[in-house]
Write a protein that holds these residues in place. Structure first.
Motif, PDB file in Angstrom:
ATOM      1  N   VAL A  66       0.717  -1.391  -0.152  1.00  0.00           N
ATOM      2  CA  VAL A  66       0.091   0.033   0.282  1.00  0.00           C
ATOM      3  C   VAL A  66       0.512   1.247  -0.038  1.00  0.00           C
ATOM      4  CG1 VAL A  66      -1.421   1.131   1.162  1.00  0.00           C
ATOM      5  CG2 VAL A  66      -1.637  -0.920   1.071  1.00  0.00           C
ATOM      6  N   TRP A  67       0.371   1.927  -0.710  1.00  0.00           N
ATOM      7  CA  TRP A  67       0.973   3.382  -1.049  1.00  0.00           C
ATOM      8  C   TRP A  67       1.018   4.692  -1.370  1.00  0.00           C
ATOM      9  CZ3 TRP A  67       2.608   5.219  -6.258  1.00  0.00           C
ATOM     10  CH2 TRP A  67       2.048   4.471  -6.806  1.00  0.00           C
ATOM     11  N   ILE A  68       1.455   5.450  -0.307  1.00  0.00           N
ATOM     12  CA  ILE A  68       0.457   6.866  -0.549  1.00  0.00           C
ATOM     13  C   ILE A  68       1.885   7.765  -1.933  1.00  0.00           C
ATOM     14  CG2 ILE A  68       1.274   9.845   0.526  1.00  0.00           C
ATOM     15  CD1 ILE A  68      -1.604   7.778   1.368  1.00  0.00           C
ATOM     16  N   SER A  69       1.534   8.596  -2.242  1.00  0.00           N
ATOM     17  CA  SER A  69       2.309   9.296  -3.287  1.00  0.00           C
ATOM     18  C   SER A  69       1.689  11.103  -3.379  1.00  0.00           C
ATOM     19  CB  SER A  69       2.499   9.160  -4.512  1.00  0.00           C
ATOM     20  OG  SER A  69       0.616   8.358  -5.534  1.00  0.00           O
ATOM     21  N   ASP A  70       2.985  11.958  -3.956  1.00  0.00           N
ATOM     22  CA  ASP A  70       1.919  12.648  -4.256  1.00  0.00           C
ATOM     23  C   ASP A  70       3.091  13.186  -5.155  1.00  0.00           C
ATOM     24  OD1 ASP A  70       5.044  12.664  -3.183  1.00  0.00           O
ATOM     25  OD2 ASP A  70       4.380  14.818  -1.269  1.00  0.00           O
ATOM     26  N   ASP A  96       4.561   4.434  13.801  1.00  0.00           N
ATOM     27  CA  ASP A  96       4.328   4.161  15.506  1.00  0.00           C
ATOM     28  C   ASP A  96       2.885   2.913  15.714  1.00  0.00           C
ATOM     29  OD1 ASP A  96       5.890   5.641  16.136  1.00  0.00           O
ATOM     30  OD2 ASP A  96       4.757   7.346  16.121  1.00  0.00           O
ATOM     31  N   GLU A  97       2.085   2.971  14.445  1.00  0.00           N
ATOM     32  CA  GLU A  97       1.163   1.623  14.241  1.00  0.00           C
ATOM     33  C   GLU A  97       1.381   0.844  14.009  1.00  0.00           C
ATOM     34  OE1 GLU A  97      -2.474   2.414  14.448  1.00  0.00           O
ATOM     35  OE2 GLU A  97      -2.439   4.360  15.327  1.00  0.00           O
ATOM     36  N   GLY A  98       2.566   0.425  13.747  1.00  0.00           N
ATOM     37  CA  GLY A  98       3.698  -1.044  13.753  1.00  0.00           C
ATOM     38  C   GLY A  98       2.666  -0.989  12.353  1.00  0.00           C
ATOM     39  N   LEU A  99       2.184  -0.490  11.388  1.00  0.00           N
ATOM     40  CA  LEU A  99       1.563  -0.949   9.842  1.00  0.00           C
ATOM     41  C   LEU A  99       3.083  -1.021   8.631  1.00  0.00           C
ATOM     42  CD1 LEU A  99      -0.837   2.021   9.024  1.00  0.00           C
ATOM     43  CD2 LEU A  99      -1.441  -0.532   9.908  1.00  0.00           C
ATOM     44  N   LYS A 100       2.603  -2.155   8.517  1.00  0.00           N
ATOM     45  CA  LYS A 100       4.060  -2.918   7.825  1.00  0.00           C
ATOM     46  C   LYS A 100       3.396  -2.701   6.103  1.00  0.00           C
ATOM     47  CE  LYS A 100       6.101  -4.161  11.052  1.00  0.00           C
ATOM     48  NZ  LYS A 100       7.095  -3.811  11.828  1.00  0.00           N
ATOM     49  N   ASN A 101       4.192  -3.236   5.013  1.00  0.00           N
ATOM     50  CA  ASN A 101       4.403  -3.132   3.839  1.00  0.00           C
ATOM     51  C   ASN A 101       3.603  -1.902   3.192  1.00  0.00           C
ATOM     52  OD1 ASN A 101       5.805  -5.672   2.597  1.00  0.00           O
ATOM     53  ND2 ASN A 101       3.613  -6.770   3.571  1.00  0.00           N
ATOM     54  N   ILE A 102       3.803  -0.181   3.488  1.00  0.00           N
ATOM     55  CA  ILE A 102       3.794   0.663   3.406  1.00  0.00           C
ATOM     56  C   ILE A 102       4.437   1.542   2.683  1.00  0.00           C
ATOM     57  CG2 ILE A 102       2.478   3.176   4.488  1.00  0.00           C
ATOM     58  CD1 ILE A 102       0.557   0.962   4.223  1.00  0.00           C
ATOM     59  N   GLU A 103       4.601   2.479   1.896  1.00  0.00           N
ATOM     60  CA  GLU A 103       5.254   2.850   0.696  1.00  0.00           C
ATOM     61  C   GLU A 103       4.965   4.575   0.937  1.00  0.00           C
ATOM     62  OE1 GLU A 103       8.662   2.567  -0.127  1.00  0.00           O
ATOM     63  OE2 GLU A 103       8.737   0.079   1.297  1.00  0.00           O
ATOM     64  N   LEU A 104       5.677   5.723   0.696  1.00  0.00           N
ATOM     65  CA  LEU A 104       5.607   6.668   0.224  1.00  0.00           C
ATOM     66  C   LEU A 104       6.359   6.975  -1.497  1.00  0.00           C
ATOM     67  CD1 LEU A 104       6.238   8.494   3.757  1.00  0.00           C
ATOM     68  CD2 LEU A 104       4.160   7.768   2.451  1.00  0.00           C
ATOM     69  N   VAL A 105       5.871   7.373  -1.656  1.00  0.00           N
ATOM     70  CA  VAL A 105       6.699   7.843  -2.882  1.00  0.00           C
ATOM     71  C   VAL A 105       6.628   9.261  -3.627  1.00  0.00           C
ATOM     72  CG1 VAL A 105       6.555   7.299  -5.571  1.00  0.00           C
ATOM     73  CG2 VAL A 105       5.966   5.231  -3.729  1.00  0.00           C
ATOM     74  N   SER A 106       7.363   9.901  -3.660  1.00  0.00           N
ATOM     75  CA  SER A 106       7.223  11.455  -3.888  1.00  0.00           C
ATOM     76  C   SER A 106       7.480  11.369  -6.302  1.00  0.00           C
ATOM     77  CB  SER A 106       7.917  12.238  -3.451  1.00  0.00           C
ATOM     78  OG  SER A 106       7.533  12.467  -2.421  1.00  0.00           O
ATOM     79  N   PHE A 107       7.104  11.696  -6.511  1.00  0.00           N
ATOM     80  CA  PHE A 107       7.172  11.975  -8.323  1.00  0.00           C
ATOM     81  C   PHE A 107       7.865  13.652  -8.172  1.00  0.00           C
ATOM     82  CE2 PHE A 107       4.645   8.787  -8.269  1.00  0.00           C
ATOM     83  CZ  PHE A 107       4.672   7.582  -9.044  1.00  0.00           C
TER      84      PHE A 107
END
Length: 203
Positions: A66-70, A96-107
């Motif tokens: 799962v990823w967040i991009s901007d 802090d939430e201990g979430l795994k397989n999270i990515e942030l992607v900045s274009f």
């Protein structure tokens, strides 16, 4: 005979109680499922870019995450620094939430200027953790303008004069299959708790 009937009756009661218990569990589970409100479903087409380490990076590298991009650029005079600071806060919340397989992607929307080493210096100003945050460049201006519009429904335009690029300030939540599921304000009114909730819903 009476005993056999009693045993049979007790067996039916037990099966009925078991059925009720299973049904109740299913209902509670269904009610407890997290859903993403106002979700969208915009598939992101494969892309080829270069990350801050000057290595090739594409959609396949985000498969199953799962990823967040901007969209940002390093010489941005107004919205990009706050947006990056907001993502830094979100990155800490994810940890802090201990979430795994999270990515942030900045274009980068200014790839001619934003070479990998420039992106790295920019990110370091915000104490970015590169373990799950990738900064992308290495494509043409025409490419990123078309890519942003076709996949993220986002306007990106670099005027012929000046060094400021026109672009939006949204954050985009993308699921494990590379489909955009929701957009958020990434500049002033960032709904951090909502984003965390929606990440959990996708997981």
């Amino acid at each position: 005979i009476w005993n056999r009937k009693k045993v049979a009756g007790d067996g039916m009661k037990a099966r009925f109680l078991l059925f009720i218990l299973v049904l109740s569990t299913l209902i509670v589970t269904a009610c407890g499922q997290k859903e993403i409100e106002n979700a969208v479903d915009w598939p992101v087409k494969d892309f080829t870019a270069t990350n801050q380490e000057n290595k090739s990076f594409g959609l396949k590298d985000l498969k199953g995450k799962v990823w967040i991009s901007d969209f940002i650029f390093t010489s941005c005079a107004d919205v990009c620094p706050p947006m990056t600071a907001n993502l830094t806060k979100l990155q800490k919340m994810v940890k802090d939430e201990g979430l795994k397989n999270i990515e942030l992607v900045s274009f980068s929307v200014d790839p001619t200027v934003d070479k990998p080493e420039v992106m790295t210096r920019y990110a370091e100003q915000f104490q970015v953790d590169f373990k799950n945050w990738t900064f992308l460049t290495g494509y043409s201006q025409a490419y990123i303008e078309n890519f942003a519009l076709k996949n993220f429904k986002a306007l990106v335009k670099k005027p012929q004069e000046g060094n400021q690029v026109i672009h939006g300030t949204s954050l985009y939540l993308v699921d494990q299959e590379g489909h955009i599921r929701k957009t958020y304000d990434g500049y002033k009114n960032v709904p951090f708790d909502e984003i965390i909730h929606d990440m959990k819903a996708l997981q």
